[in-house]
Design an enzyme around this catalytic site. Structure first.
Site, mmCIF file in Angstrom:
data_model
loop_
_atom_site.group_PDB
_atom_site.id
_atom_site.type_symbol
_atom_site.label_atom_id
_atom_site.label_comp_id
_atom_site.label_asym_id
_atom_site.label_seq_id
_atom_site.Cartn_x
_atom_site.Cartn_y
_atom_site.Cartn_z
ATOM 1 N N CYS A 22 0.623 -1.255 -0.043
ATOM 2 C CA CYS A 22 0.061 0.109 -0.091
ATOM 3 C C CYS A 22 1.075 1.194 -0.042
ATOM 4 C CB CYS A 22 -0.896 -0.150 1.216
ATOM 5 S SG CYS A 22 -1.711 1.553 1.620
ATOM 6 N N CYS A 62 0.797 5.715 7.265
ATOM 7 C CA CYS A 62 -0.428 5.328 8.134
ATOM 8 C C CYS A 62 -0.018 4.681 9.481
ATOM 9 C CB CYS A 62 -1.042 4.234 7.174
ATOM 10 S SG CYS A 62 -2.518 3.726 8.141
ATOM 11 N N CYS A 91 -0.847 -0.008 9.791
ATOM 12 C CA CYS A 91 0.409 -1.105 9.273
ATOM 13 C C CYS A 91 1.541 -0.982 9.582
ATOM 14 C CB CYS A 91 0.242 -1.683 7.949
ATOM 15 S SG CYS A 91 -1.409 -2.184 7.297
ATOM 16 N N CYS A 122 -8.223 1.317 1.704
ATOM 17 C CA CYS A 122 -7.173 0.687 2.636
ATOM 18 C C CYS A 122 -7.289 -0.528 2.049
ATOM 19 C CB CYS A 122 -7.638 0.859 4.048
ATOM 20 S SG CYS A 122 -7.055 -0.550 5.049
ATOM 21 N N GLN A 126 -15.331 -9.843 15.731
ATOM 22 C CA GLN A 126 -13.927 -10.399 15.281
ATOM 23 C C GLN A 126 -13.901 -9.786 13.911
ATOM 24 O OE1 GLN A 126 -11.476 -11.269 17.228
ATOM 25 N NE2 GLN A 126 -12.216 -12.472 18.763
ATOM 26 N N TYR A 164 -15.938 -12.687 28.664
ATOM 27 C CA TYR A 164 -15.925 -11.642 27.697
ATOM 28 C C TYR A 164 -16.261 -12.172 26.400
ATOM 29 C CZ TYR A 164 -12.207 -10.665 31.378
ATOM 30 O OH TYR A 164 -11.499 -10.529 32.538
ATOM 31 N N GLU A 212 -20.642 -10.735 29.608
ATOM 32 C CA GLU A 212 -19.938 -9.626 28.643
ATOM 33 C C GLU A 212 -20.582 -8.378 29.244
ATOM 34 O OE1 GLU A 212 -18.336 -8.840 25.951
ATOM 35 O OE2 GLU A 212 -19.123 -6.580 25.956
ATOM 36 N N CYS A 261 -5.650 -11.271 22.756
ATOM 37 C CA CYS A 261 -5.132 -10.367 21.680
ATOM 38 C C CYS A 261 -3.815 -9.582 22.201
ATOM 39 C CB CYS A 261 -6.275 -9.471 21.127
ATOM 40 S SG CYS A 261 -6.676 -8.205 22.554
HETATM 41 N N1 SAH Z 1 -14.916 -13.741 22.496
HETATM 42 C C1 SAH Z 1 -15.582 -12.536 21.839
HETATM 43 C C2 SAH Z 1 -15.214 -11.090 22.218
HETATM 44 C C3 SAH Z 1 -13.885 -10.863 22.779
HETATM 45 S S1 SAH Z 1 -13.382 -8.947 22.592
HETATM 46 C C4 SAH Z 1 -15.546 -12.678 20.324
HETATM 47 O O1 SAH Z 1 -14.636 -13.734 20.046
HETATM 48 O O2 SAH Z 1 -16.105 -12.179 19.528
HETATM 49 C C5 SAH Z 1 -13.529 -8.866 24.421
HETATM 50 C C6 SAH Z 1 -14.841 -8.423 24.849
HETATM 51 O O3 SAH Z 1 -14.826 -8.121 26.133
HETATM 52 C C7 SAH Z 1 -15.599 -7.355 24.145
HETATM 53 O O4 SAH Z 1 -16.809 -7.709 23.780
HETATM 54 C C8 SAH Z 1 -15.851 -6.195 25.479
HETATM 55 O O5 SAH Z 1 -16.647 -5.541 25.648
HETATM 56 C C9 SAH Z 1 -15.916 -7.275 26.724
HETATM 57 N N2 SAH Z 1 -15.303 -6.915 27.978
HETATM 58 C C10 SAH Z 1 -14.122 -5.954 28.021
HETATM 59 N N3 SAH Z 1 -14.105 -5.713 29.527
HETATM 60 C C11 SAH Z 1 -15.105 -6.715 30.185
HETATM 61 C C12 SAH Z 1 -15.251 -7.045 31.534
HETATM 62 N N4 SAH Z 1 -14.532 -6.485 32.560
HETATM 63 N N5 SAH Z 1 -16.144 -8.028 31.666
HETATM 64 C C13 SAH Z 1 -16.587 -8.537 30.740
HETATM 65 N N6 SAH Z 1 -16.728 -8.242 29.525
HETATM 66 C C14 SAH Z 1 -15.819 -7.243 29.190
#
Ligand code: SAH
Length: 451
Positions: free
Chosen positions: A72, A78, A81, A160, A283, A312, A333, A409
């Site tokens: 790119c 940018c 990346c 992009c 994701q 989460y 969540e 992540c």
């Molecule tokens: N497992 C899901 C999301 C992962 S991302 C997937 O694969 O799609 C992380 C997520 O954690 C987000 O949705 C965010 O809103 C949530 N999050 C952040 N802090 C948190 C907490 N203290 N308790 C519960 N969820 C939380």
């Protein structure tokens, strides 16, 4: 003594966590953005500290065997990346080392081998989501683009290569509309102006597209006309406004206004269909997400009657992926809209053994365990970059699940949390990387722990 503005020649021997090349001269380490391991470069010293400095890449004197032409034209400017000048195999190698280094240095796992990192066949156009800031250039023209690295200056760019081709059409249509109706872009300095950002999402398996315009207000002039124009884009499914009147860097506000079509799009990963609202986390790389979830499923090793927690859980993606093989799945969540989506997603897929709770993992889990006695055979966690709260980890340990599957992540916080869990009687059995974000320094990791 090397000083600021000196031109120096460096052999780049390593790469830092942010993708910068690192070379040594007179016992000092220099960080050079855009230089890659194996390069010999001429660089200009920009900043000196006691034992290290920062230098700007001027010329590549002798290119590394793993250097390639960035895909790119905006790669250097940018902020998005960092690894475009590194060929893809070398990017995967960089990520494998990053995971290994963090697990050794931060986690204290001295004999951690270099993990496999699952790569992509085609490491471009993989993002299903894009957020473009909208602004005004010096001549008063509306621009859309990206922020230059570590700044809020918008570099005009509607294309992009990580994103889908439709992004450009959406941006061009919106900018033309703003011009016709003299609609001002938002100005971060003054807090005035209307259009702040555009969020575009596409369901890769369904082709459905959502456009969500983030406004410093609740109305946009000539909306009907804009809608007619955006609807010409094949796959357009949802057009919405999001209201954000705060003077903040946070992109989205909390209020959503449906403008045309549905208030969500759907997508499919594996056999599960997901409904996705603008405010929910989903994701960004669906191709790799499937590999990631398959790995999580494999590590969870479900026989059919286990009680599983998915902490989460976002819109319940992992929960539903696991539900068919488990006895019962509980998801937690913090974002209420995401939990609404999760519940609906369970219904949509005819899954009856999944239950979802809104709240912080570190609050809901202890409460459900202590007050209601809900146990766990397997716990899956997928926290944001900052990792798990200690209260959450502590409760997990007390619940004594046979297996913990940690999806992360950020390998640094993963290493920190694994260290904690391993001091409390768990053992790391498997670690695998998944390249969800080719061309960038980011990497996703899945780890299996057992008691
Ligand atoms: N497992 C899901 C999301 C992962 S991302 C997937 O694969 O799609 C992380 C997520 O954690 C987000 O949705 C965010 O809103 C949530 N999050 C952040 N802090 C948190 C907490 N203290 N308790 C519960 N969820 C939380």
């Amino acid at each position: 003594m090397i000083k600021k503005n000196d031109r120096i020649t460096l052999k780049i021997e390593d790469m830092g966590v942010n993708g910068e090349g690192i070379g040594k001269l007179d016992g000092m380490a220099f960080f050079v953005k855009d230089a890659v391991i194996g390069d010999t470069v001429e660089a200009k010293v920009m900043k000196m500290k006691k034992s290290y400095g920062y230098a700007r890449l001027m010329t590549v004197l002798k290119p590394s065997a793993v250097r390639c032409e960035p895909g790119c034209a905006h790669a250097r400017q940018c902020g998005g990346c960092q690894l475009q000048a590194l060929d893809y195999e070398a990017q995967l190698e960089f990520k494998a080392k990053k995971i290994q280094n963090d697990l050794i240095r931060i986690g204290g796992f001295a004999d951690m081998p270099k993990p496999e990192v699952m790569g992509m066949e085609e490491p471009w156009r993989y993002r299903n989501k894009a957020q473009f800031p909208i602004g005004t250039d010096r001549t008063g023209q509306v621009v859309a683009g990206f922020y230059a690295a570590r700044s809020h200056t918008i570099i005009p760019c509607t294309e992009c290569r990580l994103g889908v081709e439709e992004n450009r059409t959406v941006l061009e249509k919106l900018m033309a509309h703003m011009k016709t109706y003299r609609i001002p872009a938002y100005d971060e300095e003054t807090g005035k102006g209307l259009v702040r950002h555009v969020l575009i999402r596409k369901g890769f398996s369904t082709g459905e597209i959502m456009v969500c315009m983030i406004l410093n207000g609740r109305r946009l002039q000539g909306t009907e006309e804009l809608v007619d124009s955006l609807r010409e884009i094949p796959g357009m499914t949802s057009i919405m406004f999001n209201v954000n009147r705060e003077r903040t860097n946070v992109i989205m506000g909390t209020e959503l206004i449906p403008v045309w079509g549905k208030d969500h799009i759907t997508d499919q990963i594996g056999e599960i269909t997901y409904k996705i609202s603008p405010l929910s986390f989903y994701q960004v790389n669906p191709v790799q997400t499937e590999k990631l979830y398959e790995t999580a499923l494999e590590y969870a090793d479900l026989q059919g009657n286990e009680t599983v927690w998915d902490l989460y859980c976002g819109i319940g993606t992992i929960s539903l992926f696991l539900a068919k093989k488990a006895g019962k799945v509980y998801g937690v969540e913090i974002v209420p809209e995401a939990i609404e989506d999760a519940k609906e997603n369970a219904r949509l897929n005819g899954i009856r053994n999944a239950e979802f709770f809104v709240g912080k993992a570190e609050e809901v889990l202890p409460q459900k365990y202590e007050e209601e006695g809900i146990r766990a055979d397997v716990i899956v966690v997928d926290p944001p970059r900052k990792g798990c709260d200690e209260k959450c980890l502590e409760t997990m340990v007390r619940m004594r699940p046979d297996r913990i599957v940690y999806v992360s992540c950020d390998p640094a916080t993963l290493a920190r949390d694994l260290k904690y869990l391993c001091r409390q009687g768990y053992e790391v059995k498997k670690v695998k990387g998944c390249d969800m974000f080719p061309e960038t320094v980011h990497v996703e990791t899945v780890a299996l722990l057992s008691r």
